[in-house]
Write a protein that holds these residues in place. Structure first.
Motif, short mmCIF file in Angstrom:
data_model
loop_
_atom_site.label_atom_id
_atom_site.label_comp_id
_atom_site.label_asym_id
_atom_site.label_seq_id
_atom_site.Cartn_x
_atom_site.Cartn_y
_atom_site.Cartn_z
N THR A 263 0.84 -1.20 0.00
CA THR A 263 0.00 0.00 0.00
C THR A 263 0.88 1.25 0.00
OG1 THR A 263 -1.74 -1.16 1.21
CG2 THR A 263 -1.78 1.24 1.27
N GLU A 268 -6.62 5.72 -0.38
CA GLU A 268 -7.76 6.26 0.36
C GLU A 268 -9.03 5.84 -0.36
OE1 GLU A 268 -7.45 10.64 -1.74
OE2 GLU A 268 -6.21 10.21 0.01
N ASP A 269 -10.16 6.38 0.02
CA ASP A 269 -11.44 5.93 -0.54
C ASP A 269 -11.53 6.14 -2.04
OD1 ASP A 269 -12.27 5.14 1.93
OD2 ASP A 269 -13.39 6.97 2.39
N LEU A 270 -11.09 7.30 -2.52
CA LEU A 270 -11.29 7.66 -3.92
C LEU A 270 -10.06 7.42 -4.80
CD1 LEU A 270 -13.32 10.99 -3.44
CD2 LEU A 270 -14.18 8.66 -3.80
N LYS A 272 -6.70 4.59 -4.93
CA LYS A 272 -5.97 3.47 -4.30
C LYS A 272 -4.81 3.06 -5.21
CE LYS A 272 -10.14 1.66 -2.05
NZ LYS A 272 -9.84 2.20 -0.70
N ASP A 295 -9.12 8.35 -10.42
CA ASP A 295 -10.06 9.48 -10.48
C ASP A 295 -9.82 10.22 -11.80
OD1 ASP A 295 -7.76 11.05 -10.10
OD2 ASP A 295 -8.08 11.23 -7.94
#
Length: 677
Positions: A263, A268-270, A272, A295
């Motif tokens: 990682t 994060e959520d939006l 990775k 994104d």
């Protein structure tokens, strides 16, 4: 010479060099010591790192430490010294606390000025590394010096190399963190690599704290040369910088677990992003980012970067310099091939393209969407390929087999593979590739078959602006296995393989003196017979009925002095109406026609020409034509050459029509013999 009290690890080092008068005395002590076997002593004699011992002798701090204090010392082997060309920093190999292998923490402070840390890594195989050097497990020694201080010596396979400073450096650089490393890069010995552009972007994005963060992290820093594309530096934003850091994990290349995603700080959520390391057989190390969730600014896909200078230790981890930034997808497939073709992971693939005139590269450039299956450098070492390289026409066909006129990533392959083996046309539309996915998640293995060759995708989803590159471990279209080998390994032909094993029918298929043309029903074809002849289907795969299964398989196998391609069979059919092929027991009479349409994929966007076999008034689609093998060719068909009258079911058993004929002939012969008698 060392002082008389330096009898602990100094004595062990004397044993290692075996060149002083004290060696005999120490070897006697080791023989008498119950904790050290004779084999261990012999191993030390064999290592004898004289150069390291001389460094210890000449260093008063090292001598004082060994005489008066507890310590751990990491001693490189002779072989390690022979490989190493730089200066030896003896104090960087010493820590002033004693640790056995089991007691070693994640980092220990060295005795070098500024006390830069040494990082300890334990991998899945149980190997223990100090920085990039492996501790040789059977050669650790523990002793007590005259002061009663515990001392431990570990033998390692590399010389430990601290951060190196240029001779003309103006500042006193002592144990810098990663941010100080960036700021002082011009004064460091970095093989003439410069880091100004990336450093500017870190400052512009106000991300200094990421590189100043205490702890133990891995930092991946692109060199200035990677920003030759003028717009690239502007794409290095805060998230991209985070994607170049693996927090709370120190990864030196020798200790790295290959293809083990870690990682990144951009997770994060939006968004990775994971980062992993891998090594090619030529020894080059690469790192790759995989944007799993993207994104609008950071697109999904893999970006590869070669590590051009590895394993630079800093106060808060380790730095690796890389030849291009991660996460940024700003080059076309053509650009990627050129960039990695000069001296990179796809050097031989690029050479073959250019040796064939470069037209293939022009074709790739003209495609708005494209996926390349690029054989690795090692894939081109197969002996059969060498002979083909001079045949430009054949090589052009082979190269075209590696080009798909579509954006095809792993997710799309999975979707196509949901209910069947995924079939994809190559750039010339008359050749198909067949993808198969085994396993789930990180354990999934994706294979692709083309021209009789099964290749494994070793690096998937290398993303470009107009498509993807998948690196594979074999060159498609250059067969390397027999008909039997192909049956045994191809997931689409497993049922035919099983049937042939029961009766030893398969044994002949390894014969390289013959040329086979084998019409192999795919597994789904045999499954269709379960609906048509349920009782017979069950028995086809039972060993007790192998003789009858063999009779059916013999009808599918033509044996001659040459193979019959689908184009050959179409041509013969046009000339004579039907083609009679010599089979093992009798002959096979068929007609083969070309038929346009979506024979392989009803949802396909392109039309192409497929083949249909007409046999006993049945039309059987050819699912995969011309699967080449070293001793023949396979045509994968949609349904077996089987009729209802071939199968007679009675009393829980069945007989094929040919078997019935044989039995009747035997009965007639017996009856005639009785009459004559």
């Amino acid at each position: 010479m060392t002082s008389p009290g330096c009898r602990g690890l100094t004595a062990a080092l004397l044993l290692l060099c075996a060149t002083t008068a004290a060696f005999a005395e120490l070897s006697d002590k080791l023989r008498d010591d119950s904790e050290l076997s004779q084999s261990t002593a012999k191993s030390f004699r064999r290592l004898m790192p004289v150069r390291f011992y001389s460094q210890v002798e000449q260093n008063p701090i090292a001598n004082a430490t060994l005489t008066l204090r507890s310590c751990t010392i990491f001693v490189p082997t002779n072989e390690a010294f022979q490989r190493y060309k730089g200066n030896i920093h003896v104090l960087y190999h010493i820590s002033t606390s004693a640790f056995s292998k089991e007691q070693l923490p994640k980092s220990v402070s060295s005795d070098m000025g500024g006390n830069p840390p040494l990082y300890i890594t334990k991998n899945r195989n149980g190997d223990i590394y100090v920085n990039n050097a492996r501790i040789i497990p059977s050669l650790s020694v523990e002793m007590t010096n005259r002061e009663g201080k515990r001392q431990v010596m570990h033998i390692i396979d590399e010389v430990l190399q601290p951060l190196s400073v240029q001779k003309n450096a103006q500042d006193n650089i002592n144990n810098p963190d990663a941010m100080q490393f960036l700021q002082m890069a011009e004064q460091l010995d970095l093989n003439d690599f410069h880091l100004r552009t990336y450093r500017s972007q870190v400052t512009l994005a106000k991300k200094e704290s990421v590189y100043q963060s205490p702890g133990a992290h891995t930092f991946l820093i692109p060199i200035d040369e990677s920003f030759k594309l003028s717009a690239r530096s502007g794409l290095v934003d805060a998230k991209v910088i985070d994607g170049h850091v693996i927090p709370n994990t120190v990864i030196f290349t020798a200790a790295s677990q290959h293809d083990d995603p870690k990682t990144s700080a951009a997770f994060e959520d939006l968004l990775k992003v994971t980062v992993s390391f891998f090594k090619q057989k030529d020894g080059k190390m690469y790192v790759k980012s995989n944007t799993i969730v993207g994104d609008a600014k950071h697109h999904e896909g893999v970006v590869l970067a070669e590590i051009v200078k590895a394993n630079i230790p800093v106060q808060n981890g380790v730095v690796h310099l890389i030849h291009r930034p991660l996460m940024i997808i700003d080059t076309t497939v053509t650009d990627f091939l050129k960039e990695n073709g000069e001296n990179g992971a796809l050097r031989k693939f690029y050479e073959v393209i250019m040796d064939n005139g470069g037209e293939v590269l022009d074709d790739i450039t003209n495609l708005s969407e494209v996926t390349i299956l690029a054989p690795s450098n090692d894939a081109w070492n197969a002996s059969l390929i060498e002979n083909l390289l001079r045949n430009r026409k054949k090589m052009r066909e082979i190269l075209n087999m590696h080009i798909i006129r579509d954006r095809l990533n792993v997710d799309k392959i999975r979707q196509k593979n949901a209910n069947m083996i995924a079939q994809v046309p190559t750039v010339n539309n008359s050749t198909f590739l067949y993808f198969n996915v085994k396993g789930e998640g990180a354990d999934a293995v994706i294979t692709v078959e083309g021209g009789g060759v099964n290749a494994t995708i070793v690096q998937a989803d290398v993303a470009q602006t107009n498509g993807y590159v998948h690196i594979i471990d074999r060159v498609l279209g250059v067969p390397h296995t027999t008909v039997l080998g192909k049956l045994e390994t191809d997931p689409m032909m497993s049922d035919t393989y099983k049937m042939g094993q029961f009766s030893h029918f398969n044994d002949q298929l390894n014969n390289t003196q013959r040329r086979f043309t084998y019409f192999v029903p795919r597994d789904k074809g045999w499954q269709k017979t379960e609906l048509d002849y349920p009782s017979a289907h069950k028995k086809l795969f039972m060993p007790d009925f192998s003789y009858h299964s063999k009779s059916i398989l013999e009808r599918h196998l033509a044996i001659a002095d040459h193979v019959f391609t689908m184009k050959d069979l179409v041509q013969y059919s046009q000339q004579a109406g039907n083609v009679v092929l010599p089979t093992f027991r009798d002959s096979l009479q068929i007609r083969v026609e070309e038929e346009a349409g979506h024979l392989h994929d009803e949802n396909a966007s392109h039309e192409w020409t497929g083949y249909v076999i007409i046999w006993n008034y049945k039309k059987i689609n050819v699912y995969r034509p011309d699967v080449e093998c070293t001793n023949g060719i396979i045509h994968v068909i949609d349904y077996p050459l089987l009729e209802e009258r071939d199968v007679v079911v009675s009393g829980g058993s069945y007989l094929t029509e040919s078997s019935i004929c044989i039995l009747l002939a035997n009965l007639i012969m017996i009856t005639v013999a009785k009459i004559l008698n």
